[in-house]
Scaffold this motif. Structure first.
Motif, short mmCIF file in Angstrom:
data_model
loop_
_atom_site.label_atom_id
_atom_site.label_comp_id
_atom_site.label_asym_id
_atom_site.label_seq_id
_atom_site.Cartn_x
_atom_site.Cartn_y
_atom_site.Cartn_z
N PHE A 112 -2.65 -1.86 9.01
CA PHE A 112 -1.57 -2.25 9.91
C PHE A 112 -1.40 -1.16 10.95
O PHE A 112 -1.18 0.00 10.62
CB PHE A 112 -0.25 -2.45 9.14
N VAL A 113 -1.50 -1.55 12.23
CA VAL A 113 -1.35 -0.61 13.34
C VAL A 113 0.05 -0.78 13.93
O VAL A 113 0.39 -1.86 14.44
CB VAL A 113 -2.42 -0.84 14.42
N TRP A 114 0.83 0.28 13.89
CA TRP A 114 2.20 0.26 14.40
C TRP A 114 2.25 0.94 15.77
O TRP A 114 1.56 1.93 16.02
CB TRP A 114 3.14 1.02 13.46
N GLY A 115 3.08 0.42 16.67
CA GLY A 115 3.25 1.06 17.96
C GLY A 115 4.25 0.33 18.82
O GLY A 115 4.59 -0.83 18.58
N GLY A 116 4.74 1.02 19.85
CA GLY A 116 5.72 0.44 20.75
C GLY A 116 5.16 -0.69 21.60
O GLY A 116 3.95 -0.90 21.65
N PRO A 117 6.02 -1.41 22.31
CA PRO A 117 5.58 -2.52 23.15
C PRO A 117 4.71 -2.04 24.30
O PRO A 117 4.99 -1.03 24.94
CB PRO A 117 6.90 -3.12 23.68
N GLY A 118 3.64 -2.78 24.55
CA GLY A 118 2.84 -2.56 25.75
C GLY A 118 1.92 -1.36 25.74
O GLY A 118 1.38 -1.00 26.78
N ILE A 119 1.69 -0.75 24.58
CA ILE A 119 0.84 0.45 24.58
C ILE A 119 -0.63 0.14 24.36
O ILE A 119 -1.47 1.03 24.43
CB ILE A 119 1.32 1.49 23.56
N ASP A 139 12.18 1.95 27.34
CA ASP A 139 13.63 1.86 27.49
C ASP A 139 14.07 0.53 26.88
O ASP A 139 13.77 -0.54 27.43
CB ASP A 139 14.01 1.92 28.98
N ARG A 140 14.74 0.60 25.76
CA ARG A 140 15.11 -0.61 25.04
C ARG A 140 16.08 -1.50 25.80
O ARG A 140 16.20 -2.69 25.52
CB ARG A 140 15.72 -0.25 23.68
N ASP A 141 16.78 -0.94 26.79
CA ASP A 141 17.80 -1.70 27.51
C ASP A 141 17.34 -2.18 28.88
O ASP A 141 18.09 -2.88 29.57
CB ASP A 141 19.06 -0.84 27.68
N ALA A 142 16.13 -1.81 29.29
CA ALA A 142 15.65 -2.19 30.62
C ALA A 142 14.75 -3.42 30.55
O ALA A 142 14.05 -3.64 29.57
CB ALA A 142 14.88 -1.02 31.25
N HIS A 143 14.79 -4.22 31.62
CA HIS A 143 13.88 -5.36 31.70
C HIS A 143 12.44 -4.89 31.89
O HIS A 143 11.50 -5.48 31.35
CB HIS A 143 14.26 -6.28 32.87
N ALA A 144 12.25 -3.86 32.70
CA ALA A 144 10.92 -3.33 32.98
C ALA A 144 10.91 -1.82 32.75
O ALA A 144 11.88 -1.13 33.08
CB ALA A 144 10.52 -3.64 34.43
N PHE A 145 9.84 -1.31 32.18
CA PHE A 145 9.73 0.12 31.92
C PHE A 145 8.24 0.48 31.91
O PHE A 145 7.37 -0.38 31.71
CB PHE A 145 10.37 0.49 30.57
N PRO A 146 7.92 1.75 32.15
CA PRO A 146 6.52 2.16 32.19
C PRO A 146 5.85 2.05 30.82
O PRO A 146 6.40 2.47 29.81
CB PRO A 146 6.59 3.63 32.64
N SER A 147 4.66 1.48 30.81
CA SER A 147 3.83 1.41 29.62
C SER A 147 2.39 1.21 30.09
O SER A 147 2.16 0.82 31.25
CB SER A 147 4.25 0.23 28.72
N PRO A 148 1.41 1.48 29.25
CA PRO A 148 0.02 1.23 29.67
C PRO A 148 -0.18 -0.20 30.17
O PRO A 148 -0.90 -0.42 31.15
CB PRO A 148 -0.77 1.50 28.39
N LEU A 164 -1.24 2.88 10.18
CA LEU A 164 -1.61 3.84 11.23
C LEU A 164 -0.60 3.74 12.37
O LEU A 164 -0.30 2.65 12.84
CB LEU A 164 -3.01 3.55 11.76
N GLU A 165 -0.08 4.88 12.81
CA GLU A 165 0.87 4.94 13.92
C GLU A 165 0.12 5.24 15.22
O GLU A 165 -0.55 6.26 15.33
CB GLU A 165 1.92 6.03 13.68
N PHE A 166 0.22 4.33 16.18
CA PHE A 166 -0.51 4.44 17.45
C PHE A 166 0.41 5.05 18.51
O PHE A 166 1.46 4.50 18.81
CB PHE A 166 -0.99 3.04 17.85
N GLU A 167 0.01 6.17 19.07
CA GLU A 167 0.75 6.82 20.15
C GLU A 167 -0.15 6.90 21.38
O GLU A 167 -1.36 7.08 21.28
CB GLU A 167 1.19 8.23 19.74
N VAL A 168 0.46 6.81 22.55
CA VAL A 168 -0.29 6.82 23.80
C VAL A 168 -0.79 8.23 24.11
O VAL A 168 -0.03 9.20 23.99
CB VAL A 168 0.58 6.32 24.97
#
Length: 325
Positions: free
Chosen positions: A21-28, A186-195, A149-153
């Protein structure tokens, strides 16, 4: 773990048929990473979105066999033969009953009468509960069936992927100049930087948007703060010495003085470098600080390995061996 480390781990775990199982934030780039792995291993990737399933979907539909006894028609998305990766994407976004129905599949490689073929490995992925995405906390028995596994950018890993994927050089150059903006969830923003959203920005620039709306469109992908910095960088990038002029007169064309512009010109030269013009590019690179020479050469050779066979590269490598050791 950065992307390259995740890939190294998966190359060990997949042949061992160990569920991961690969864990990671949105859009990475979790899904893209598994696609990349399947391509590298030259195996089929079967992408199953658990969020779209009902508990009964995994078992299939019952039908009456020729012997008068009920049997189960296995769903089409479960492989019947061959080898590959069964990718359970967004598994922890699925309802609890769907997750529970995966117990036997993940641990025993079975679902009722169905058996996952020997050549197939199981990989799952999902967002962390803290990301405030659509998640249902995974039951402990299901968690215990995976290696986690924790996936970090990592900027360098992403840059290498971006060069090969054709991401625009101004995007790569900007993120090298402002590495903290490659992923700023940013959990509260509609758009935020990600890969993923920076890839959107590259596609937006490919479409040559009207300058009057360019900032707003980019802000819709990465958020207002990052878009403001990036559009300011773009203005500087577009005022750089002409790349064709640099290739024609590498010893006479001006060299930018500020670091942002030097990142930009190094990335632009790497994008256009080839085995036929690299000797001239090296003449210009020798006028830049060492870190930008190394950046340009590393990116250029990653995109076009034939450059390593040129006279210019050989001479450059000898003169800069201390920087690339």
């Amino acid at each position: 773990m950065k992307a390259s480390s995740i890939l190294d781990a998966l190359r060990v775990l997949v042949p061992a048929r160990q569920p991961v199982f690969v864990w990671g934030g949105p859009g990475i780039g979790k899904s893209a990473l598994i696609n990349q792995l399947a391509g590298a291993l030259k195996v089929t990737l079967r992408d199953v979105r658990a969020l779209l399933l009902d508990p009964v979907d995994l078992r299939g539909l019952p039908f009456l066999g020729s012997d008068g006894r009920s049997k189960w028609a296995t769903p089409e998305f479960l492989p019947q033969d061959g080898a590959g990766i069964l990718f359970l994407d967004e598994l922890n976004a699925a309802p609890a009953m769907v997750q529970a129905s995966c117990y036997q599949l993940v641990l025993d490689r079975k679902l009722g009468e169905y058996t996952l073929p020997e050549g197939w490995a199981i990989i799952a992925a999902g967002n962390r509960d803290s990301d405030r995405g659509v998640t249902t906390r995974m039951p402990t028995p299901l968690r215990n069936r995976f290696v986690h596994l924790e996936f970090e950018v990592d900027l360098q890993d992403w840059s290498e992927w971006a060069i090969q994927a054709g991401i625009r050089p101004e995007v790569i150059a900007f993120l090298r100049f402002r590495p903290e903006l490659i992923s700023a969830f940013d959990r509260d923003a509609h758009a935020f930087p990600s890969p993923r959203s920076w890839e959107f920005v590259s596609h937006i620039l490919d479409s040559q948007p009207n300058p009057a709306i360019e900032h707003e469109v980019i802000a819709g992908a990465v958020g207002t703060g990052a878009a403001t910095e990036f559009t300011a960088f773009l203005r500087m990038f577009r005022e750089l010495p002409n790349i064709d002029a640099i290739l024609l007169n590498p010893l006479q064309e001006s060299v930018p003085e500020n670091a942002a512009a030097q990142y930009a010109v190094a990335s632009a030269l790497a994008r256009c470098a080839s085995d036929t013009n690299f000797d001239r590019i090296c003449l210009y690179l020798n006028r830049l600080p060492t870190e930008f020479r190394v950046l340009c050469v590393r990116d250029a050779t990653l995109r076009m390995p034939a450059i390593r066979c040129t006279t210019g590269y050989t001479k450059w490598a000898v003169e800069n061996h201390h920087a690339i050791a």
